[in-house]
Design an enzyme around this catalytic site. Sequence first.
Site, PDB file in Angstrom:
ATOM      1  N   ASP A 201     -54.712   8.076  19.137  1.00  0.00           N
ATOM      2  CA  ASP A 201     -54.534   8.850  20.362  1.00  0.00           C
ATOM      3  C   ASP A 201     -53.196   9.577  20.330  1.00  0.00           C
ATOM      4  O   ASP A 201     -52.261   9.172  19.620  1.00  0.00           O
ATOM      5  CB  ASP A 201     -54.559   7.932  21.589  1.00  0.00           C
ATOM      6  CG  ASP A 201     -55.975   7.673  22.068  1.00  0.00           C
ATOM      7  OD1 ASP A 201     -56.890   8.379  21.634  1.00  0.00           O
ATOM      8  OD2 ASP A 201     -56.160   6.747  22.885  1.00  0.00           O
ATOM      9  N   LYS A 223     -58.664  15.908  18.127  1.00  0.00           N
ATOM     10  CA  LYS A 223     -59.169  17.008  17.309  1.00  0.00           C
ATOM     11  C   LYS A 223     -60.528  16.706  16.681  1.00  0.00           C
ATOM     12  O   LYS A 223     -61.002  17.456  15.829  1.00  0.00           O
ATOM     13  CB  LYS A 223     -58.150  17.352  16.218  1.00  0.00           C
ATOM     14  CG  LYS A 223     -56.826  17.868  16.785  1.00  0.00           C
ATOM     15  CD  LYS A 223     -55.841  18.230  15.702  1.00  0.00           C
ATOM     16  CE  LYS A 223     -54.531  18.757  16.305  1.00  0.00           C
ATOM     17  NZ  LYS A 223     -53.538  19.100  15.273  1.00  0.00           N
TER      18      LYS A 223
END
EC number: 2.1.1.107
Length: 411
Positions: A201, A223
Amino acid sequence: MAAEHPAYPVGLRLTGRHTVVLGGGQVAQRRLPALIAAGADITLISPSATPSVEAMADAGELTWHRRTYADGDLAEAWYALIATSDPTANAAASAEAERHRVWCVRSDDADAATAWTPATGHSEGVTVAVLTTEAKGRDPRRTAAIRDAVVEGLRDGTLVAPHHRTRTPGVALVGGGPGDPDLITVRGRRLLAEADVVIADRLGPRDLLSELPPHVEVIDAAKIPYGRFMAQEAINNALIEHAKQGKSVVRLKGGDPFVYGRGMEEVQALAEAGIPCTVVPGISSSISVPGAAGIPVTHRGVAHEFTVVSGHVAPDDERSLVDWPALARLRGTLVILMGVDKIGRIAETLTAHGKPADTPVALIQEGTTAAQRRVDATLATVAEAVHTHEVKPPAVIVIGAVAAMNPVHTD
């Protein structure tokens, strides 16, 4: 006779094998637990013993003959520990051990022994044994220090020794703590060091990622392509996909996985897919960040409770599950996470339901990191303070009397 060559290290399998310990003092007290754990059939010969050793005998963990050593005591032994306070008896027992080819440790004279006890430690099914290479110049303190350094390195992951044959593929859900890489748990750091894939994260301790070996695949959770999936579903699928490839996967989260971390959603998805999952709790920013800024969330005579609330949804939003009027009536500390952009409406709601407008508020941005900064305000001024001081997420907001407390400095 002093050894001319280094000792040959070996692990003795003493389960069910006759072991004799001469002397019931402090040396025996330190060595007996390991012999008991090894399953040795122990005979203790000593006229007296420490209370701890006596307790081992009372518990049936060894057989105690309350007398001094006599010739013939070592005849059937596989291993002997000689630790009496009588040098003459020690020498006689050592000579008997030599005659019967019994490996023998002497606490009073290592040079006269046929075996030495290494400094040992344990970590995750591994025994670390450190042995001085020669009798001359033996340094037990240095040996113990090396043992401690190796064991500590294995435990906290700074000494990387990943499993290969016995490692079970799966996912470890690791709470990385509030941001400072030193505040991840020992177990979390070790699992991170053993990972094949790390899905991290944004709020996880990023500095730890640079320590990973080159072969480790690091994936930024933000992403991961979403496609037809929502963000969380895409993350769940990535965890499952890599684990099914036989890899050891670490899901590195900021704080604690179950404190606004959607950890249970990931655990449930993994369970449905039949993927084993280990949950490693982390230090929550809700208490650690205030602490790092000098704010106790509770304090005697000031606050007897603290409540942690998510501020990602405004009080007037129909999705909110928080009873804000009830929170306004509480006398303790209110800790708000993910609430920087909603703090104005939160403050208005709390004051509208009776919370005094001059209630102290502290905002701690980037807590526990080198970029940490603190902004102080009140419920009446906090919205303006956020704008004036350009407070940005991540920030922890503390509301209550404890936010006005300062450590007392004395010379």
